[in-house]
Design an enzyme around this catalytic site. Structure first.
Site, PDB file in Angstrom:
ATOM      1  N   HIS A 217       0.804  -1.232   0.000  1.00  0.00           N
ATOM      2  CA  HIS A 217       0.000   0.000   0.000  1.00  0.00           C
ATOM      3  C   HIS A 217       0.828   1.270   0.000  1.00  0.00           C
ATOM      4  CE1 HIS A 217       0.975  -0.155   4.263  1.00  0.00           C
ATOM      5  NE2 HIS A 217       0.665   1.117   4.317  1.00  0.00           N
TER       6      HIS A 217
HETATM    7  C1  UD1 Z   1      -2.180   5.330   6.080  1.00  0.00           C
HETATM    8  C2  UD1 Z   1      -0.894   5.823   6.747  1.00  0.00           C
HETATM    9  C3  UD1 Z   1       0.178   4.772   6.595  1.00  0.00           C
HETATM   10  C4  UD1 Z   1      -0.294   3.415   7.072  1.00  0.00           C
HETATM   11  C5  UD1 Z   1      -1.570   3.054   6.337  1.00  0.00           C
HETATM   12  C6  UD1 Z   1      -2.113   1.728   6.763  1.00  0.00           C
HETATM   13  C7  UD1 Z   1      -0.403   8.246   6.703  1.00  0.00           C
HETATM   14  C8  UD1 Z   1       0.423   9.270   6.069  1.00  0.00           C
HETATM   15  N1  UD1 Z   1      -0.406   7.034   6.106  1.00  0.00           N
HETATM   16  O1  UD1 Z   1      -1.915   5.217   4.702  1.00  0.00           O
HETATM   17  O2  UD1 Z   1       1.292   5.150   7.367  1.00  0.00           O
HETATM   18  O3  UD1 Z   1       0.688   2.447   6.807  1.00  0.00           O
HETATM   19  O4  UD1 Z   1      -2.529   4.083   6.624  1.00  0.00           O
HETATM   20  O5  UD1 Z   1      -3.291   1.419   6.111  1.00  0.00           O
HETATM   21  O6  UD1 Z   1      -1.039   8.503   7.692  1.00  0.00           O
HETATM   22  N2  UD1 Z   1      -9.283   4.715   1.991  1.00  0.00           N
HETATM   23  C9  UD1 Z   1     -10.495   4.095   1.966  1.00  0.00           C
HETATM   24  N3  UD1 Z   1     -11.035   3.703   3.156  1.00  0.00           N
HETATM   25  C10 UD1 Z   1     -10.420   3.908   4.345  1.00  0.00           C
HETATM   26  C11 UD1 Z   1      -9.176   4.567   4.349  1.00  0.00           C
HETATM   27  C12 UD1 Z   1      -8.622   4.954   3.167  1.00  0.00           C
HETATM   28  O7  UD1 Z   1     -11.085   3.870   0.911  1.00  0.00           O
HETATM   29  O8  UD1 Z   1     -10.966   3.507   5.399  1.00  0.00           O
HETATM   30  C13 UD1 Z   1      -8.674   5.101   0.705  1.00  0.00           C
HETATM   31  C14 UD1 Z   1      -8.988   6.525   0.311  1.00  0.00           C
HETATM   32  O9  UD1 Z   1      -9.116   6.552  -1.063  1.00  0.00           O
HETATM   33  C15 UD1 Z   1      -7.742   7.274   0.723  1.00  0.00           C
HETATM   34  C16 UD1 Z   1      -6.648   6.229   0.509  1.00  0.00           C
HETATM   35  O10 UD1 Z   1      -7.273   4.981   0.816  1.00  0.00           O
HETATM   36  O11 UD1 Z   1      -7.545   8.428  -0.010  1.00  0.00           O
HETATM   37  C17 UD1 Z   1      -5.456   6.426   1.369  1.00  0.00           C
HETATM   38  O12 UD1 Z   1      -5.827   6.553   2.752  1.00  0.00           O
HETATM   39  P1  UD1 Z   1      -4.922   7.422   3.748  1.00  0.00           P
HETATM   40  O13 UD1 Z   1      -5.448   7.345   5.130  1.00  0.00           O
HETATM   41  O14 UD1 Z   1      -4.703   8.758   3.162  1.00  0.00           O
HETATM   42  O15 UD1 Z   1      -3.514   6.721   3.668  1.00  0.00           O
HETATM   43  P2  UD1 Z   1      -3.096   5.188   3.634  1.00  0.00           P
HETATM   44  O16 UD1 Z   1      -2.479   4.890   2.332  1.00  0.00           O
HETATM   45  O17 UD1 Z   1      -4.192   4.297   4.115  1.00  0.00           O
END
Ligand code: UD1
Length: 377
Positions: A217
């Site tokens: 991821h």
């Molecule tokens: C975040 C953390 C990362 C961690 C990871 C574990 C930061 C900078 N990054 O990254 O350190 O390893 O979580 O999962 O804080 N999304 C969904 N549903 C959710 C959450 C996210 O669909 O419940 C999608 C959204 O499109 C979002 C993307 O995933 O834009 C990324 O989510 P985000 O929380 O920004 O970062 P992660 O890549 O999950």
């Protein structure tokens, strides 16, 4: 929030912050330990809502028996600035209202730095669990979150000696640092038997079968076509040898579609994509895997604790102890290197000799509570 009538002067009111998936297994044992010391601790749980899907959040509350959040900030996804700012804006009134003795933040996600920053500006004490880890790669958003959180937190709980050394080298006074061990291992030890008894492997047709488990991821792997394709080329070769189970993170799902890689992923026979798994189902699979391939931080630690060979698909790790003492090999994203490292791991014995880093013993949350009490007198 049910926090009125806080009767004992000596009692410590602690806001425990969770935001994203890797936070839940760190906070759950701490809150559970606080509930076992009711004369000393009044724990509250604040969920920022950085992760909000049932599979990324709710299922972890159930699996880890984490109490429902006292407050949910509901920030959701967004750019780093938008997400961090939204957490800060919504967390500040909670701290002002609750007047906690401590706020406890864990890990390195955007919610971690956002809440720590709110507290330091309000003069509320912050403790950072999993402090001091460094990849020395400032292009990783988490590295910035780690560096800044550690600079402003009052008390730094470290998982391993390398973390202490990093903090001291950054000029952090020794009295702010406490080596307590790895709190994720508290959750792992508590849950392992329950997880192993689940029918996860059977449901995926994997009982009695050698298989690999994959998670991906990191933006540096999945947001860029070239690196993602290099990894897929390696997976194609490995999957010809044993099935690879791939629970797909929402970010990865989105980028597979955006980069036009859906057909390529689907074409790899025995690369079995599944929905993101809950904590216990994932532990069921990881604890019996022949090999784990990952770009996660926590999974490098869990495989070390389980003695399962792990290949880290990144150029660096902030968890060198898992390489020094555990089963982790940092292989990067070069196709040939991944294939070679996978062959080496698969040709070796299924489990390597178990060497556990000191204090990865299931008692880390108790040590954290002891230190909080000590620092509060
Ligand atoms: C975040 C953390 C990362 C961690 C990871 C574990 C930061 C900078 N990054 O990254 O350190 O390893 O979580 O999962 O804080 N999304 C969904 N549903 C959710 C959450 C996210 O669909 O419940 C999608 C959204 O499109 C979002 C993307 O995933 O834009 C990324 O989510 P985000 O929380 O920004 O970062 P992660 O890549 O999950």
């Amino acid at each position: 929030m049910a926090t009125e009538g806080h009767p004992y002067k000596t009692m410590l009111k602690v806001i425990n912050v969770v935001g994203a998936r890797p936070n839940f297994m760190k906070v759950a044992p701490i809150v559970a330990a606080m509930k076992k010391r009711p004369e000393k601790f009044l724990p509250l749980v604040v969920h920022t809502g950085q992760h909000y899907d049932s599979a990324m959040s709710d299922s972890f509350f159930r699996d880890l028996e984490l109490p429902e959040p006292d407050t949910h900030l509901g920030v959701g996804s967004g750019s780093h600035a938008v997400q961090t700012a939204a957490v800060m804006e919504r967390f500040e009134p909670v701290v002002l209202r609750e007047k906690p003795d401590w706020v406890l933040v864990v890990g390195d996600v955007n919610s971690t730095i956002a809440c720590a920053l709110v507290c330091v500006k309000l003069g509320v004490k912050v403790a950072h669990v999993e402090a001091g880890l460094r990849s020395r790669d400032r292009s990783m958003p988490e590295e910035i979150n780690r560096l800044l959180t550690d600079q402003i937190a009052d008390l730094l709980f470290t998982p391993s000696h390398d973390a202490d050394e990093n903090l001291l080298a950054e000029g952090i006074p020794r009295e702010r640092i406490r080596l307590v061990g790895n709190v994720m291992i508290d959750s792992l030890q508590k849950s392992l038997n329950v997880a192993r008894a689940l029918p996860t492997r059977e449901q995926l047709g994997l009982s009695g079968v050698d298989y690999a488990l994959l998670t991906l991821h990191r933006p540096s792997n999945v947001d860029l076509r070239e690196s993602f394709e290099r990894i897929l080329d390696a997976l194609e070769v490995i999957a010809a040898r044993l099935p690879i189970v791939f629970p797909v993170h929402p970010r990865t799902k989105k980028t597979i579609a955006e980069l036009g890689l859906s057909a390529r992923v689907a074409s790899i026979k025995d690369l079995r994509t599944v929905q993101p798994l809950g904590y216990l189902d994932f532990l069921n699979l990881s604890s019996s895997a022949r090999l784990v391939l990952t770009d996660s931080g926590g999974i490098q630690e869990e495989t070390t604790a389980l003695g399962i060979p792990c290949l880290t698909l990144r150029e660096n790790t902030e968890r060198p102890i898992t390489v020094e003492m555990g089963t982790n090999v940092v292989v990067g994203t070069d196709t040939t290197k991944i294939i070679t490292a996978a062959s080496t791991a698969l040709n070796g014995s299924a489990k390597r000799t178990l060497r556990q880093p000191p204090l990865w013993d299931g008692q880390t949350s108790e040590r954290i509570l002891d230190a909080l009490e000590e620092y509060s007198v």
